[in-house]
Scaffold this motif. Sequence first.
Motif, PDB file in Angstrom:
ATOM      1  N   ALA A  50       4.183  13.075 -12.781  1.00  0.00           N
ATOM      2  CA  ALA A  50       4.380  11.654 -13.053  1.00  0.00           C
ATOM      3  C   ALA A  50       5.720  11.172 -12.493  1.00  0.00           C
ATOM      4  O   ALA A  50       5.797  10.113 -11.839  1.00  0.00           O
ATOM      5  CB  ALA A  50       4.308  11.396 -14.557  1.00  0.00           C
ATOM      6  N   ALA A  51       6.775  11.948 -12.724  1.00  0.00           N
ATOM      7  CA  ALA A  51       8.098  11.556 -12.226  1.00  0.00           C
ATOM      8  C   ALA A  51       8.109  11.470 -10.704  1.00  0.00           C
ATOM      9  O   ALA A  51       8.673  10.527 -10.112  1.00  0.00           O
ATOM     10  CB  ALA A  51       9.151  12.555 -12.704  1.00  0.00           C
ATOM     11  N   ALA A  52       7.470  12.450 -10.033  1.00  0.00           N
ATOM     12  CA  ALA A  52       7.445  12.455  -8.571  1.00  0.00           C
ATOM     13  C   ALA A  52       6.632  11.284  -8.024  1.00  0.00           C
ATOM     14  O   ALA A  52       7.014  10.651  -7.029  1.00  0.00           O
ATOM     15  CB  ALA A  52       6.871  13.777  -8.063  1.00  0.00           C
ATOM     16  N   MET A  53       5.499  10.981  -8.681  1.00  0.00           N
ATOM     17  CA  MET A  53       4.682   9.856  -8.217  1.00  0.00           C
ATOM     18  C   MET A  53       5.458   8.538  -8.326  1.00  0.00           C
ATOM     19  O   MET A  53       5.454   7.716  -7.408  1.00  0.00           O
ATOM     20  CB  MET A  53       3.396   9.743  -9.043  1.00  0.00           C
ATOM     21  CG  MET A  53       2.444  10.924  -8.975  1.00  0.00           C
ATOM     22  SD  MET A  53       1.861  11.331  -7.330  1.00  0.00           S
ATOM     23  CE  MET A  53       2.918  12.738  -6.955  1.00  0.00           C
ATOM     24  N   PHE A  54       6.115   8.334  -9.463  1.00  0.00           N
ATOM     25  CA  PHE A  54       6.889   7.105  -9.633  1.00  0.00           C
ATOM     26  C   PHE A  54       8.061   7.058  -8.654  1.00  0.00           C
ATOM     27  O   PHE A  54       8.408   5.981  -8.139  1.00  0.00           O
ATOM     28  CB  PHE A  54       7.394   6.981 -11.074  1.00  0.00           C
ATOM     29  CG  PHE A  54       6.310   6.727 -12.089  1.00  0.00           C
ATOM     30  CD1 PHE A  54       5.333   5.776 -11.853  1.00  0.00           C
ATOM     31  CD2 PHE A  54       6.253   7.457 -13.266  1.00  0.00           C
ATOM     32  CE1 PHE A  54       4.327   5.528 -12.781  1.00  0.00           C
ATOM     33  CE2 PHE A  54       5.252   7.228 -14.203  1.00  0.00           C
ATOM     34  CZ  PHE A  54       4.282   6.262 -13.960  1.00  0.00           C
ATOM     35  N   GLY A  55       8.685   8.213  -8.387  1.00  0.00           N
ATOM     36  CA  GLY A  55       9.785   8.252  -7.427  1.00  0.00           C
ATOM     37  C   GLY A  55       9.325   7.926  -6.015  1.00  0.00           C
ATOM     38  O   GLY A  55       9.942   7.113  -5.312  1.00  0.00           O
ATOM     39  N   LEU A  56       8.216   8.547  -5.584  1.00  0.00           N
ATOM     40  CA  LEU A  56       7.712   8.308  -4.232  1.00  0.00           C
ATOM     41  C   LEU A  56       7.171   6.888  -4.076  1.00  0.00           C
ATOM     42  O   LEU A  56       7.156   6.343  -2.964  1.00  0.00           O
ATOM     43  CB  LEU A  56       6.613   9.327  -3.898  1.00  0.00           C
ATOM     44  CG  LEU A  56       7.093  10.759  -3.631  1.00  0.00           C
ATOM     45  CD1 LEU A  56       5.909  11.716  -3.574  1.00  0.00           C
ATOM     46  CD2 LEU A  56       7.886  10.827  -2.330  1.00  0.00           C
ATOM     47  N   SER A  57       6.732   6.292  -5.174  1.00  0.00           N
ATOM     48  CA  SER A  57       6.189   4.931  -5.088  1.00  0.00           C
ATOM     49  C   SER A  57       7.273   3.897  -4.778  1.00  0.00           C
ATOM     50  O   SER A  57       6.953   2.737  -4.490  1.00  0.00           O
ATOM     51  CB  SER A  57       5.489   4.555  -6.400  1.00  0.00           C
ATOM     52  OG  SER A  57       6.428   4.353  -7.444  1.00  0.00           O
ATOM     53  N   ARG A  58       8.531   4.308  -4.813  1.00  0.00           N
ATOM     54  CA  ARG A  58       9.632   3.375  -4.580  1.00  0.00           C
ATOM     55  C   ARG A  58      10.244   3.511  -3.181  1.00  0.00           C
ATOM     56  O   ARG A  58      11.176   2.767  -2.843  1.00  0.00           O
ATOM     57  CB  ARG A  58      10.720   3.579  -5.639  1.00  0.00           C
ATOM     58  CG  ARG A  58      10.227   3.341  -7.059  1.00  0.00           C
ATOM     59  CD  ARG A  58      11.305   3.669  -8.083  1.00  0.00           C
ATOM     60  NE  ARG A  58      12.454   2.778  -7.960  1.00  0.00           N
ATOM     61  CZ  ARG A  58      12.547   1.583  -8.524  1.00  0.00           C
ATOM     62  NH1 ARG A  58      11.529   1.132  -9.253  1.00  0.00           N
ATOM     63  NH2 ARG A  58      13.623   0.844  -8.376  1.00  0.00           N
ATOM     64  N   ILE A  59       9.755   4.465  -2.368  1.00  0.00           N
ATOM     65  CA  ILE A  59      10.326   4.614  -1.023  1.00  0.00           C
ATOM     66  C   ILE A  59       9.814   3.489  -0.122  1.00  0.00           C
ATOM     67  O   ILE A  59       8.739   2.934  -0.341  1.00  0.00           O
ATOM     68  CB  ILE A  59      10.009   5.989  -0.407  1.00  0.00           C
ATOM     69  CG1 ILE A  59       8.502   6.161  -0.167  1.00  0.00           C
ATOM     70  CG2 ILE A  59      10.549   7.108  -1.275  1.00  0.00           C
ATOM     71  CD1 ILE A  59       8.139   7.432   0.555  1.00  0.00           C
ATOM     72  N   GLY A  60      10.606   3.150   0.893  1.00  0.00           N
ATOM     73  CA  GLY A  60      10.241   2.088   1.816  1.00  0.00           C
ATOM     74  C   GLY A  60       9.845   2.615   3.180  1.00  0.00           C
ATOM     75  O   GLY A  60       9.788   3.831   3.411  1.00  0.00           O
ATOM     76  N   VAL A  61       9.584   1.693   4.105  1.00  0.00           N
ATOM     77  CA  VAL A  61       9.137   2.064   5.452  1.00  0.00           C
ATOM     78  C   VAL A  61      10.145   2.977   6.135  1.00  0.00           C
ATOM     79  O   VAL A  61       9.784   3.982   6.749  1.00  0.00           O
ATOM     80  CB  VAL A  61       8.905   0.793   6.297  1.00  0.00           C
ATOM     81  CG1 VAL A  61       8.637   1.176   7.758  1.00  0.00           C
ATOM     82  CG2 VAL A  61       7.746  -0.024   5.756  1.00  0.00           C
ATOM     83  N   ASP A  62      11.408   2.637   6.047  1.00  0.00           N
ATOM     84  CA  ASP A  62      12.449   3.372   6.774  1.00  0.00           C
ATOM     85  C   ASP A  62      13.232   4.317   5.868  1.00  0.00           C
ATOM     86  O   ASP A  62      14.404   4.617   6.134  1.00  0.00           O
ATOM     87  CB  ASP A  62      13.422   2.380   7.428  1.00  0.00           C
ATOM     88  CG  ASP A  62      12.721   1.484   8.439  1.00  0.00           C
ATOM     89  OD1 ASP A  62      11.862   2.003   9.180  1.00  0.00           O
ATOM     90  OD2 ASP A  62      13.021   0.283   8.472  1.00  0.00           O
ATOM     91  N   ALA A  63      12.612   4.813   4.803  1.00  0.00           N
ATOM     92  CA  ALA A  63      13.318   5.689   3.870  1.00  0.00           C
ATOM     93  C   ALA A  63      13.799   6.945   4.592  1.00  0.00           C
ATOM     94  O   ALA A  63      13.018   7.615   5.273  1.00  0.00           O
ATOM     95  CB  ALA A  63      12.395   6.079   2.718  1.00  0.00           C
ATOM     96  N   PRO A  64      15.079   7.281   4.467  1.00  0.00           N
ATOM     97  CA  PRO A  64      15.563   8.526   5.070  1.00  0.00           C
ATOM     98  C   PRO A  64      14.972   9.729   4.345  1.00  0.00           C
ATOM     99  O   PRO A  64      14.587   9.647   3.175  1.00  0.00           O
ATOM    100  CB  PRO A  64      17.080   8.446   4.883  1.00  0.00           C
ATOM    101  CG  PRO A  64      17.272   7.548   3.708  1.00  0.00           C
ATOM    102  CD  PRO A  64      16.155   6.542   3.765  1.00  0.00           C
ATOM    103  N   TYR A  65      14.934  10.835   5.061  1.00  0.00           N
ATOM    104  CA  TYR A  65      14.323  12.044   4.500  1.00  0.00           C
ATOM    105  C   TYR A  65      15.021  12.495   3.228  1.00  0.00           C
ATOM    106  O   TYR A  65      14.401  13.068   2.328  1.00  0.00           O
ATOM    107  CB  TYR A  65      14.338  13.149   5.552  1.00  0.00           C
ATOM    108  CG  TYR A  65      13.612  14.408   5.135  1.00  0.00           C
ATOM    109  CD1 TYR A  65      12.245  14.393   4.871  1.00  0.00           C
ATOM    110  CD2 TYR A  65      14.303  15.612   4.999  1.00  0.00           C
ATOM    111  CE1 TYR A  65      11.582  15.538   4.486  1.00  0.00           C
ATOM    112  CE2 TYR A  65      13.653  16.761   4.626  1.00  0.00           C
ATOM    113  CZ  TYR A  65      12.296  16.728   4.376  1.00  0.00           C
ATOM    114  OH  TYR A  65      11.633  17.871   3.984  1.00  0.00           O
ATOM    115  N   GLY A  66      16.308  12.217   3.127  1.00  0.00           N
ATOM    116  CA  GLY A  66      17.056  12.600   1.942  1.00  0.00           C
ATOM    117  C   GLY A  66      16.553  11.941   0.669  1.00  0.00           C
ATOM    118  O   GLY A  66      16.779  12.446  -0.430  1.00  0.00           O
ATOM    119  N   GLN A  67      15.882  10.787   0.796  1.00  0.00           N
ATOM    120  CA  GLN A  67      15.311  10.122  -0.369  1.00  0.00           C
ATOM    121  C   GLN A  67      13.927  10.659  -0.730  1.00  0.00           C
ATOM    122  O   GLN A  67      13.398  10.320  -1.786  1.00  0.00           O
ATOM    123  CB  GLN A  67      15.207   8.615  -0.117  1.00  0.00           C
ATOM    124  CG  GLN A  67      16.527   7.890  -0.029  1.00  0.00           C
ATOM    125  CD  GLN A  67      16.329   6.395   0.171  1.00  0.00           C
ATOM    126  OE1 GLN A  67      15.216   5.879   0.069  1.00  0.00           O
ATOM    127  NE2 GLN A  67      17.423   5.690   0.472  1.00  0.00           N
TER     128      GLN A  67
END
Length: 531
Positions: free
Chosen positions: A359-376
Amino acid sequence: MAQTSSAEVLPPPTGAPPRARPGHGHPWLTLVAVALGVMMVGLDATVVSVANPAIARDLHASLSGLQWVTNAYLLALAVSLIPAGKIADRFGRKRTFLAGVVGFAVASVAIGLSGGLGMVVFWRVVQGFAGALLQPASLALLRNTFPAEKLNAAIGIWGSTVGISIAGGPIVGGLLVEHVNWESVFFLNAPLGVVALLTGLWVIRESRDEEAAGSFDLPGVALLTGSLFFLVWGLIKAGEHGFGHTTPLASFAGAAVVGAAFVVNELRVERPLLPLSLFRSVSLSAATLLIVLGFFAMFGTIFFITLYMQAVHGMTPVQSGVRMLPMTGIFIVASPIAGFLTSRFGPRVPLALGMAFTAAAMFGLSRIGVDAPYGQIWPWFVLVGLAFGMVIVAGTEAIVGNAPAHLAGVAGGLQQTASQLGGVLGTSVLGVLLSTKVGNVLTDRLTGAGVPAPAAHRLAGQTGLVSQGVAPVPPGTPEPAAHAITTGSHLAFMDGFQSSLTVAGVVAAVAVLAALAVRKGQSPVEGVAVG
């Protein structure tokens, strides 16, 4: 009836005890043989996705035709896992496992030698049936070989093998496709199959359910196969057309009718294919549901993350495979950890942790954008890998461990069926949610990126491409206009991506509650050693 050890062999009438061959029946060597067979299936799961573009190009396959390279295997596997588990219990788990190994390797070579898409799809069906023979039997062999106190550790290593093959698949497959050809990714299974066969013939001791002699529940096989076929077919078609389309709705209705007939049959026959008494165990039932929900969230995520990295970020299959190593690689470590936690606390703790991590990972990944750096991104990958290892190992122990040992094959088939259904549900349901969201926002995203309104309305019909992360730039489009179309398309894809993963996160959070109902398996580890 208690299982005999590798040294206990009844003497023949002459009084001269036979000499057991070295390693025969040894639990850890049996695990090695089983792991080699399972590795073939794990590799195949990921290398095929890497090979698909090359298959489409060389065999001139349409998108729908290419989808059947995956769907044909999936259908054959899903409908035959539980019957295959019953076959293993009745006719011998070693015999069934080795038949699956041979069938899988032969079908893999035949795919590589195929000259047309039709033959590829045909041999993928054969491969699916062979995989169904192999997978439940592998768990049943562990269940009837290892003592209770070491079973969780064995399942943890079994899970690590799956992780190694899944982690290595995209990289190995990408290198082979780029530097050899797509056929070579299937030929790879041949040497693995030979080693698994020879090792298995030498070390695995045969076991079966001696109480299963007698009539085989053929009506149950037919009804369960039909019900699962309608269900999986409906999910596949829903992924293509949406859940409101006539075809998936009719398929789901057929699944319900045939499924009800299967339940009636199982309650009436003397030796049912799937004894419904298994589900009197709250722990087994809850663990089965958790496997479905866990694979729903995690397989859907892997599918969309691959599209994100390759289509939106323009990575090659090898590049995306390397960047997914924090997800797939950590699974290798997570499986033994999950085995330890399961042995110490029972499956409830790792299952609850696994679904909470998901659940935590899904919510975290749901907030990344088009140009999200790999570190995020990679920290969430680590969390998904940890979650996957915990759910699959603890869930498998809860299902197989809460089933009687003489039904170990059926329990293994149930676990594998739950994982397959969860994966199909994840890719189809989340895929429909993604494409629906993309269709709702695409025009606005295109115009917001600078595409003129008339052109944006014309491109709005390309939802299918945009839902795969592909920007539908017409040939000859000037660079500024192409950039605007690409920007708007990728923003629309990310809107759908974020919505789908948010739903996956909610499902995983709800599943934490189901984990609280799971207890450690109580049935003794026993079986009948017959060879």
